[in-house]
Write a protein that holds these residues in place. Structure first.
Motif, PDB file in Angstrom:
ATOM      1  N   ASP A 276       4.280  -4.918  -5.025  1.00  0.00           N
ATOM      2  CA  ASP A 276       4.002  -4.343  -3.706  1.00  0.00           C
ATOM      3  C   ASP A 276       2.854  -3.351  -3.858  1.00  0.00           C
ATOM      4  O   ASP A 276       3.041  -2.173  -4.212  1.00  0.00           O
TER       5      ASP A 276
ATOM      6  N   LEU B  78       2.892  -0.100  -1.653  1.00  0.00           N
ATOM      7  CA  LEU B  78       3.840   0.906  -2.118  1.00  0.00           C
ATOM      8  C   LEU B  78       3.344   1.580  -3.400  1.00  0.00           C
ATOM      9  O   LEU B  78       3.478   2.796  -3.579  1.00  0.00           O
TER      10      LEU B  78
ATOM     11  N   GLN C 238       0.782   4.164  -2.597  1.00  0.00           N
ATOM     12  CA  GLN C 238       1.392   5.396  -2.073  1.00  0.00           C
ATOM     13  C   GLN C 238       1.968   6.250  -3.200  1.00  0.00           C
ATOM     14  O   GLN C 238       1.838   7.475  -3.218  1.00  0.00           O
TER      15      GLN C 238
END
Length: 288
Positions: free
Chosen positions: A79, A82, A85
């Motif tokens: 991902d 993600l 982040q």
């Protein structure tokens, strides 16, 4: 002839999974299918019902599909959003605290960054479902036919019992008409004596009453119904509903015969016929 009760079971084994199908069939007026299917096999429900309907016309069926997974194709999915982040947040923390940044391996331990996704398409279990269902339905069909043969023999015995009583009634019906005519004459003579028994009006009334109380039509219809009964017992189709309807028609003729009968001998046979017919109706409720 097939019974509505039966049981079918099968297990399919492969290197990746074990699939088990169990089918239980019970008496029911219409076709009703209940399911207990593993969520991974839910897409096969319509197929399973379609195959069942090819060989089952009525009854309540409990269908269970169980699955045990031994191994399954999968792939690792990153991902990236993600991960980005996480990276931005950790770099901000490092800047504020003056601590060193972690290595790449650290990010792989964070929840959701890498996931193990099963790669199974809709046809993955198709071979197992088709094979197990085919074997389970074959077993179900054999069980239903085996029980149906036992029911057929009982229905043949009950039909013979019914026919025996009808034959006695057929032998007595002319005697009943003579008996009824004699009773009418005796009653008339009590009222008017010998002089009136040749009165055309009296004879006309006697004839009308004999027609009214004749059981010829009822006996003829019962013979026709019994011929149809024998045909249904030899049929390979679902005959349960037809037998139930035929029993209603036969019961109507029996009741009419009973209401007209003036002889104890006929009334006794009518009782035997009603008993046999009730047993036939009970058995018909077990037939598909």
């Amino acid at each position: 002839m097939k019974s509505m009760t039966g049981y079918g079971h099968s297990i399919y084994k492969s290197n990746d999974y074990i699939l088990e199908i169990e089918i239980k069939s019970y008496n029911n007026r219409y076709l009703d299918i209940s399911h207990n299917i593993n969520p991974l096999l839910s897409s096969y429900e319509t197929y399973v019902d379609g195959e069942i309907k090819k060989i089952v016309s009525r009854g309540h069926l409990d269908v269970s599909l169980k699955l045990k997974t031994l191994s399954m194709p999968s792939e690792l999915v990153l991902d990236e959003n993600l991960l980005s982040q996480y990276k931005n947040s950790i770099e901000r923390i490092s800047s504020l605290t003056g601590s060193a940044l972690p290595d790449a391996g650290f990010y792989t331990t964070l929840e959701g960054v890498i996931s193990n996704t099963r790669t199974v398409d809709q046809d993955y279990y198709k071979e197992g479902v088709e094979s197990a269902l085919r074997e389970a339905l074959t077993m179900l069909e054999e069980n239903k036919k085996r029980e149906g043969e036992g029911t057929k023999r009982d229905l043949e015995r009950l039909g013979a019992k019914f026919k025996s009583s009808l034959e006695i009634i057929l032998g007595k019906k002319d005697e009943m008409e003579e008996y009824f005519k004699r009773i009418l004459l005796e009653k008339y003579e009590e009222l008017l004596g010998e002089k009136g028994k040749d009165d055309p009006r009296f004879l006309s009334e006697v004839a009308a009453l004999l027609v009214k109380y004749s059981i010829n039509e009822e006996c003829s219809r019962l013979i026709v119904h019994l011929n149809e009964y024998d045909k249904l017992l030899e049929s390979n189709e679902g005959v349960g509903k037809k037998l139930d309807f035929l029993c209603q028609e036969m019961n109507r003729e029996i009741n009419t015969t009973a209401s007209k009968s003036q002889m104890v001998e006929i009334n006794l046979e009518v009782v035997k016929m009603k008993d046999a017919l009730e047993d036939i109706r009970e058995q018909a409720r077990n037939i598909e």
